[in-house]
Design a protein around this motif. Structure first.
Motif, PDB file in Angstrom:
ATOM      1  N   ALA A 107       0.841  -1.196   0.000  1.00 31.92           N
ATOM      2  CA  ALA A 107       0.000   0.000   0.000  1.00 31.92           C
ATOM      3  C   ALA A 107       0.877   1.248   0.000  1.00 31.92           C
ATOM      4  O   ALA A 107       1.896   1.310   0.686  1.00 31.92           O
ATOM      5  CB  ALA A 107      -0.914  -0.007   1.221  1.00 31.92           C
ATOM      6  N   MET A 108       0.477   2.236  -0.794  1.00 29.07           N
ATOM      7  CA  MET A 108       1.312   3.418  -0.966  1.00 29.07           C
ATOM      8  C   MET A 108       0.450   4.681  -1.008  1.00 29.07           C
ATOM      9  O   MET A 108      -0.638   4.672  -1.568  1.00 29.07           O
ATOM     10  CB  MET A 108       2.101   3.287  -2.270  1.00 29.07           C
ATOM     11  N   ASP A 109       0.949   5.747  -0.401  1.00 30.87           N
ATOM     12  CA  ASP A 109       0.372   7.091  -0.528  1.00 30.87           C
ATOM     13  C   ASP A 109       1.433   7.976  -1.152  1.00 30.87           C
ATOM     14  O   ASP A 109       2.624   7.814  -0.870  1.00 30.87           O
ATOM     15  CB  ASP A 109       0.019   7.693   0.842  1.00 30.87           C
ATOM     16  N   ALA A 110       1.024   8.904  -2.003  1.00 37.49           N
ATOM     17  CA  ALA A 110       1.957   9.861  -2.608  1.00 37.49           C
ATOM     18  C   ALA A 110       1.256  11.202  -2.703  1.00 37.49           C
ATOM     19  O   ALA A 110       0.080  11.272  -3.060  1.00 37.49           O
ATOM     20  CB  ALA A 110       2.399   9.391  -3.984  1.00 37.49           C
ATOM     21  N   TYR A 111       1.976  12.269  -2.360  1.00 37.20           N
ATOM     22  CA  TYR A 111       1.407  13.609  -2.417  1.00 37.20           C
ATOM     23  C   TYR A 111       2.516  14.632  -2.582  1.00 37.20           C
ATOM     24  O   TYR A 111       3.682  14.352  -2.315  1.00 37.20           O
ATOM     25  CB  TYR A 111       0.583  13.917  -1.156  1.00 37.20           C
TER      26      TYR A 111
END
Length: 151
Positions: A32-36
């Motif tokens: 699982a990955m978040d990018a911002y």
């Protein structure tokens, strides 16, 4: 700024859920990955619980960021496994870094099972103010005074 290289990942996950399958090993395993974007950087957080830092590898080649690692536990003779839902084995996650990111300056930190990457936005892609030059234009012809017409 970031482009996922796994176009069918969500569809595969949906089929796995419908079929009641748990994908436990192999390169199909994704984290699982978040990018911002925040200010002048792109931040990426990848959940990797139970993965030893020395099994992780982060590399950039031709603007493709690749994260690989491995989670294992060995069963012992005589173990009676009642449940085995945690994914194990090798995983690989790839994203394409846009031209606006500085792939040479990526920083990585691994803490509490979360890999955090800071990817600076390239100087050439930073917002900048463009100055406007003004030129003097030739004087426009004099206006004709309608009240000064000959009769």
């Amino acid at each position: 700024m970031l482009v996922m290289n796994t176009p069918f990942r969500e569809l595969d996950s949906w089929f796995d859920q419908v079929a009641g399958r748990a994908r436990s090993t192999g390169e199909g395993h994704t984290a699982a990955m978040d990018a911002y974007r925040r200010d002048g950087d792109v931040w990426v957080h990848v959940d990797l619980p139970g993965i030893a830092a020395d099994s992780l590898d982060v590399a950039v080649e031709r603007n493709v960021l690749t994260i690989t690692g491995e989670r294992n536990w060995q069963r012992h003779d005589g173990d009676h496994v009642y449940l085995s839902e945690r994914r194990r084995g090798v995983f690989r996650r790839q994203v394409t870094l846009g031209d606006g990111l500085d792939a040479d300056a990526v920083e990585a930190d691994y803490s509490d099972g979360v890999l955090t990457l800071r990817i600076p936005i390239a100087e050439r892609a930073q917002p900048r103010k463009i100055s406007i030059s003004t030129r003097s234009t030739p004087a426009s012809p004099a206006a004709i005074d309608a009240s000064a017409t000959e009769a």
